[in-house]
Write a protein that holds these residues in place. Structure first.
Motif, PDB file in Angstrom:
ATOM      1  N   GLY A  32      48.290  77.109  97.077  1.00  0.00           N
ATOM      2  CA  GLY A  32      49.373  77.419  98.006  1.00  0.00           C
ATOM      3  C   GLY A  32      49.139  76.791  99.370  1.00  0.00           C
ATOM      4  N   PRO A  33      49.687  77.409 100.392  1.00  0.00           N
ATOM      5  CA  PRO A  33      49.581  76.866 101.750  1.00  0.00           C
ATOM      6  C   PRO A  33      48.145  76.716 102.255  1.00  0.00           C
ATOM      7  N   THR A  45      44.020  85.552  90.075  1.00  0.00           N
ATOM      8  CA  THR A  45      45.352  85.037  90.377  1.00  0.00           C
ATOM      9  C   THR A  45      45.518  84.826  91.882  1.00  0.00           C
ATOM     10  N   ALA A  46      44.995  85.745  92.675  1.00  0.00           N
ATOM     11  CA  ALA A  46      45.076  85.606  94.133  1.00  0.00           C
ATOM     12  C   ALA A  46      44.285  84.391  94.609  1.00  0.00           C
ATOM     13  N   ILE A  47      43.119  84.158  94.025  1.00  0.00           N
ATOM     14  CA  ILE A  47      42.325  82.979  94.396  1.00  0.00           C
ATOM     15  C   ILE A  47      43.064  81.699  94.007  1.00  0.00           C
ATOM     16  N   GLY A  48      43.620  81.665  92.808  1.00  0.00           N
ATOM     17  CA  GLY A  48      44.367  80.495  92.360  1.00  0.00           C
ATOM     18  C   GLY A  48      45.582  80.226  93.225  1.00  0.00           C
ATOM     19  N   LEU A 108      43.758  72.958 103.675  1.00  0.00           N
ATOM     20  CA  LEU A 108      42.396  72.435 103.496  1.00  0.00           C
ATOM     21  C   LEU A 108      42.425  70.984 103.005  1.00  0.00           C
ATOM     22  N   GLY A 109      43.368  70.674 102.126  1.00  0.00           N
ATOM     23  CA  GLY A 109      43.511  69.293 101.667  1.00  0.00           C
ATOM     24  C   GLY A 109      43.902  68.360 102.792  1.00  0.00           C
ATOM     25  N   LEU A 110      44.773  68.815 103.661  1.00  0.00           N
ATOM     26  CA  LEU A 110      45.179  68.018 104.814  1.00  0.00           C
ATOM     27  C   LEU A 110      43.996  67.748 105.736  1.00  0.00           C
ATOM     28  N   VAL A 111      43.174  68.772 105.958  1.00  0.00           N
ATOM     29  CA  VAL A 111      41.993  68.599 106.806  1.00  0.00           C
ATOM     30  C   VAL A 111      41.018  67.610 106.164  1.00  0.00           C
ATOM     31  N   ALA A 112      40.837  67.705 104.846  1.00  0.00           N
ATOM     32  CA  ALA A 112      39.929  66.779 104.164  1.00  0.00           C
ATOM     33  C   ALA A 112      40.445  65.347 104.237  1.00  0.00           C
ATOM     34  N   LEU A 113      41.747  65.162 104.024  1.00  0.00           N
ATOM     35  CA  LEU A 113      42.307  63.803 104.123  1.00  0.00           C
ATOM     36  C   LEU A 113      42.263  63.290 105.555  1.00  0.00           C
TER      37      LEU A 113
END
Length: 94
Positions: A46-47, A38-41, A52-57
């Motif tokens: 989460g933030p 649950t913590a990994i998910g 990480l998605g922002l860095v990839a984009l």
């Protein structure tokens, strides 16, 4: 024949006593594993995952700006982000 009866009574008594004092095994408690997953998910959706998605984009945008963008890389980043952030909705449907 009499000794066989006393052994069967002793065996029955031992079995009943064992059943009376039985408790679930500690290995059946999966709450630490559930908590970890649950913590990994939560971290991925989460933030931290959004950062990480922002860095990839941003990396895809920089590669596009420099004219060195690989369309397969850009597509895999976008599809990966869609799957990552849509996974909660996908799982809620089942």
């Amino acid at each position: 024949m009499g000794i066989l009866k006393s052994y069967s009574k002793l065996g029955l008594l031992t079995f009943v006593a064992a059943m009376a004092f039985i408790s679930p095994a500690a290995a059946q408690d999966l709450s630490p594993i559930t908590t970890m997953l649950t913590a990994i998910g939560t971290a991925l959706t989460g933030p931290v995952g959004r950062a990480l998605g922002l860095v990839a984009l941003a990396a895809v945008g920089i590669l596009f700006m420099m004219g060195r963008m690989n369309w397969l890389y850009a597509g895999s980043v976008i599809v990966g982000l869609v799957i990552l952030f849509g996974s909660a909705t996908i799982l809620a449907g089942f």
